[in-house]
Design an enzyme around this catalytic site. Structure first.
Site, PDB file in Angstrom:
ATOM      1  N   LYS A 209      18.450 -47.623 108.271  1.00 10.18           N
ATOM      2  CA  LYS A 209      18.547 -46.228 107.823  1.00 10.18           C
ATOM      3  C   LYS A 209      19.758 -45.993 106.927  1.00 10.18           C
ATOM      4  O   LYS A 209      19.796 -45.018 106.181  1.00 10.18           O
ATOM      5  CB  LYS A 209      18.557 -45.299 109.037  1.00 10.18           C
ATOM      6  CG  LYS A 209      17.187 -45.206 109.723  1.00 10.18           C
ATOM      7  CD  LYS A 209      16.092 -44.835 108.729  1.00 10.18           C
ATOM      8  CE  LYS A 209      14.825 -44.331 109.369  1.00 10.18           C
ATOM      9  NZ  LYS A 209      13.745 -44.127 108.381  1.00 10.18           N
TER      10      LYS A 209
ATOM     11  N   TYR B 185      17.586 -50.382 113.523  1.00 10.86           N
ATOM     12  CA  TYR B 185      17.217 -49.089 112.933  1.00 10.86           C
ATOM     13  C   TYR B 185      18.409 -48.473 112.182  1.00 10.86           C
ATOM     14  O   TYR B 185      18.260 -47.952 111.077  1.00 10.86           O
ATOM     15  CB  TYR B 185      16.743 -48.190 114.062  1.00 10.86           C
ATOM     16  CG  TYR B 185      16.155 -46.868 113.657  1.00 10.86           C
ATOM     17  CD1 TYR B 185      14.907 -46.784 113.039  1.00 10.86           C
ATOM     18  CD2 TYR B 185      16.836 -45.683 113.931  1.00 10.86           C
ATOM     19  CE1 TYR B 185      14.370 -45.548 112.699  1.00 10.86           C
ATOM     20  CE2 TYR B 185      16.300 -44.454 113.600  1.00 10.86           C
ATOM     21  CZ  TYR B 185      15.070 -44.387 112.976  1.00 10.86           C
ATOM     22  OH  TYR B 185      14.539 -43.166 112.656  1.00 10.86           O
TER      23      TYR B 185
HETATM   24  P1  NAI Z   1       5.851 -41.100 113.696  1.00  7.63           P
HETATM   25  O1  NAI Z   1       5.713 -42.362 114.463  1.00  7.63           O
HETATM   26  O2  NAI Z   1       5.198 -39.879 114.211  1.00  7.63           O
HETATM   27  O3  NAI Z   1       5.388 -41.310 112.215  1.00  7.63           O
HETATM   28  C1  NAI Z   1       5.593 -42.509 111.527  1.00  7.63           C
HETATM   29  C2  NAI Z   1       4.294 -42.839 110.822  1.00  7.63           C
HETATM   30  O4  NAI Z   1       4.488 -44.011 110.024  1.00  7.63           O
HETATM   31  C3  NAI Z   1       3.166 -43.142 111.808  1.00  7.63           C
HETATM   32  O5  NAI Z   1       2.063 -42.299 111.528  1.00  7.63           O
HETATM   33  C4  NAI Z   1       2.862 -44.613 111.574  1.00  7.63           C
HETATM   34  O6  NAI Z   1       1.485 -44.945 111.743  1.00  7.63           O
HETATM   35  C5  NAI Z   1       3.314 -44.795 110.131  1.00  7.63           C
HETATM   36  N1  NAI Z   1       3.649 -46.182 109.835  1.00  7.63           N
HETATM   37  C6  NAI Z   1       4.330 -47.054 110.606  1.00  7.63           C
HETATM   38  N2  NAI Z   1       4.415 -48.237 110.001  1.00  7.63           N
HETATM   39  C7  NAI Z   1       3.785 -48.114 108.800  1.00  7.63           C
HETATM   40  C8  NAI Z   1       3.542 -49.003 107.708  1.00  7.63           C
HETATM   41  N3  NAI Z   1       3.954 -50.271 107.765  1.00  7.63           N
HETATM   42  N4  NAI Z   1       2.856 -48.550 106.634  1.00  7.63           N
HETATM   43  C9  NAI Z   1       2.409 -47.266 106.590  1.00  7.63           C
HETATM   44  N5  NAI Z   1       2.603 -46.385 107.611  1.00  7.63           N
HETATM   45  C10 NAI Z   1       3.285 -46.796 108.695  1.00  7.63           C
HETATM   46  O7  NAI Z   1       7.444 -40.840 113.519  1.00  7.63           O
HETATM   47  P2  NAI Z   1       8.286 -39.677 112.828  1.00  7.63           P
HETATM   48  O8  NAI Z   1       9.266 -39.212 113.805  1.00  7.63           O
HETATM   49  O9  NAI Z   1       7.395 -38.701 112.172  1.00  7.63           O
HETATM   50  O10 NAI Z   1       9.114 -40.504 111.744  1.00  7.63           O
HETATM   51  C11 NAI Z   1       8.979 -40.350 110.355  1.00  7.63           C
HETATM   52  C12 NAI Z   1      10.221 -40.909 109.702  1.00  7.63           C
HETATM   53  O11 NAI Z   1      11.360 -40.127 110.054  1.00  7.63           O
HETATM   54  C13 NAI Z   1      10.550 -42.341 110.096  1.00  7.63           C
HETATM   55  O12 NAI Z   1      11.060 -43.033 108.979  1.00  7.63           O
HETATM   56  C14 NAI Z   1      11.631 -42.167 111.141  1.00  7.63           C
HETATM   57  O13 NAI Z   1      12.444 -43.290 111.252  1.00  7.63           O
HETATM   58  C15 NAI Z   1      12.372 -40.973 110.566  1.00  7.63           C
HETATM   59  N6  NAI Z   1      13.183 -40.248 111.516  1.00  7.63           N
HETATM   60  C16 NAI Z   1      12.586 -39.463 112.455  1.00  7.63           C
HETATM   61  C17 NAI Z   1      13.374 -38.741 113.322  1.00  7.63           C
HETATM   62  C18 NAI Z   1      12.770 -37.777 114.264  1.00  7.63           C
HETATM   63  O14 NAI Z   1      13.531 -37.011 114.862  1.00  7.63           O
HETATM   64  N7  NAI Z   1      11.464 -37.761 114.458  1.00  7.63           N
HETATM   65  C19 NAI Z   1      14.842 -38.867 113.338  1.00  7.63           C
HETATM   66  C20 NAI Z   1      15.351 -39.676 112.276  1.00  7.63           C
HETATM   67  C21 NAI Z   1      14.530 -40.345 111.418  1.00  7.63           C
END
Ligand code: NAI
Length: 300
Positions: free
Chosen positions: A171, A167
Site C-alpha cells: 500500500k 499489505y
Molecule cells: P473487497 O474484498 O470487498 O473488494 C475487493 C475486490 O477486488 C473483490 O470484489 C475481489 O473479488 C476483487 N479482486 C481481488 N483480487 C482481484 C484480482 N486479482 N483481479 C481483479 N479483481 C480482484 O474489499 P474492499 O474493502 O472493497 O477493498 C477495496 C480496496 O480498498 C482494496 O485495494 C483494499 O486493500 C483497499 N482498502 C480497503 C479498506 C477498507 O476499509 N475496506 C481500508 C484500506 C484499503
C-alpha cells in the site's frame, strides 16, 4: 457549485464486483459515466476459483438503474489481464477517461509467520496489478489528452499495521507509483491521486466489530473518489483519506534538517549533538518531486 456529471466519460474500476469498487462504480454510473466493472470473483484472500457472477451482478445493478456498464473478469495480476481490462473499455466505449485501481486481497499474518508466498501474492495483486492496469491505460489517456487515475492505498501503508507487512509494503508502493505517474502524466491533463479508505467491506469484516462496520458506509469513500475523478477537480498527486464521513489529506514531508558539516566535522558524535534539531518536524514541508528536495538540501 459545479455540475459533477460524467456523461461521455468512460471509467475502468478494478475489483468492482463488491465493497468499495462496487460503490465507486454505482456512483460514477449514476452520474452518467460508462463503466467497466472488473472483478475476477474469488475470496478475500484471493483464493478460490473466481467467476463472472460478482462483476455481472454490479453491471446488472447499473443497467437496472438506467446506466451503462460492461463486465470484465480478468485478474489484474498479469500484463495480459491489465491490457484486457483496458481493452474492454476501448472496444466497448471507444476511449478511456478514468481508471480506479481498487482490486485487492488480504493475507494477514505476523512477519514471523508470514510465508514468502503470502507476501508475494499480496504484492502481485496490489502493486503489480496496479502497475499492469495503469501501464496499459497510459497510451489511451495520452491519446485522450485527459485522464483521472486513482490508486488505492491504506492506513496500513501510510502508518503501518500489526500483522500486515505484505499489505503495508504494497500500500506504500502504490503511493510511489502515483507520485511518479502524476509527474509524467500532468502534461496530458491527467491527474493521479491516492485514496486511503476506511469502509465496511468483506476485507474489514474480519478485523472489525458489527457496530464499527455500520458507521463505515462505502458510499462515504466513493463520494471522495468520484470528486477526485471529476474534471472540476484540480488535485494532482494527493493522498486523500476517507472513511466514516471524515475526509482528510496526508502528505510526505521533510524538515530542512541540519547541515552538520557547517557545524564541524561530519561524525556520529556531531549527529548526536544535533539530533533534536534533525528530528524537529515543526517546519516540515512537502516537495513537488525528488529534485525539489535535492535543491533544498544543496541550499541548506
Ligand atoms: P473487497 O474484498 O470487498 O473488494 C475487493 C475486490 O477486488 C473483490 O470484489 C475481489 O473479488 C476483487 N479482486 C481481488 N483480487 C482481484 C484480482 N486479482 N483481479 C481483479 N479483481 C480482484 O474489499 P474492499 O474493502 O472493497 O477493498 C477495496 C480496496 O480498498 C482494496 O485495494 C483494499 O486493500 C483497499 N482498502 C480497503 C479498506 C477498507 O476499509 N475496506 C481500508 C484500506 C484499503
Amino acid at each position: 457549485m459545479s455540475d459533477f456529471r460524467f456523461d461521455n466519460r468512460v471509467a475502468v474500476i478494478t475489483g468492482a464486483g463488491g465493497g468499495l469498487g462496487r460503490a465507486h462504480a454505482l456512483m460514477l454510473a449514476a452520474r452518467g459515466a460508462k463503466v467497466v466493472v472488473n472483478d475476477l470473483g474469488g475470496n478475500p484472500d484471493g483464493s478460490g476459483e473466481g467467476g463472472s457472477s460478482m462483476a455481472d451482478a454490479v453491471v446488472a445493478e447499473i443497467k437496472a438503474a438506467g446506466g451503462e456498464a460492461a463486465a470484465n473478469y480478468d485478474s489484474v495480476d498479469s500484463w495480459e489481464g491489465g491490457e484486457s481490462i483496458i481493452k474492454t473499455a476501448i472496444d466497448t466505449y471507444g476511449k478511456l477517461d478514468i481508471v480506479i485501481n481498487n482490486a485487492g486481497i488480504l493475507r494477514d499474518r505476523t512477519m514471523m509467520n508470514m510465508s514468502s508466498e503470502e507476501y508475494n501474492r499480496v504484492m502481485d495483486i496490489h502493486v503489480d496489478g496496479s502497475w499492469y492496469v495503469a501501464r496499459a491505460a497510459v497510451p489511451h489517456l495520452r491519446e485522450n489528452n485527459y485522464g483521472r487515475v486513482i490508486f488505492t492505498s491504506s492506513g496500513a501503508g501510510l502508518w503501518g499495521n500489526f500483522g500486515q507487512t505484505n499489505y503495508s509494503t504494497a500500500k506504500m508502493a502504490v503511493v510511489g507509483m502515483m507520485l511518479a505517474m502524476k509527474l509524467e502524466m500532468a502534461k496530458y491533463n491527467c491527474h493521479v491521486n491516492v485514496i486511503s479508505p476506511l469502509a465496511a467491506s468483506r476485507l474489514l469484516g474480519t478485523v472489525m466489530t458489527d457496530e464499527q462496520m455500520e458507521t463505515l458506509n462505502p458510499d462515504y469513500v466513493a463520494a471522495m473518489v468520484v470528486y477526485l475523478c471529476s474534471e472540476h477537480c484540480t488535485e494532482n498527486g494527493g493522498i486523500f483519506l476517507a472513511g466514516g464521513g471524515n475526509f482528510a489529506k496526508a502528505q510526505m514531508v521533510a524538515n530542512d534538517g541540519v547541515t552538520v558539516e557547517k557545524r564541524g566535522d561530519i561524525s556520529v558524535e556531531n549527529i548526536a549533538m544535533n539530533i533534536d534539531e534533525i528530528t524537529d518536524m515543526t517546519d516540515a514541508r512537502p516537495y513537488p518531486d525528488a529534485g525539489g528536495r535535492r535543491v533544498k538540501m544543496a541550499e541548506s
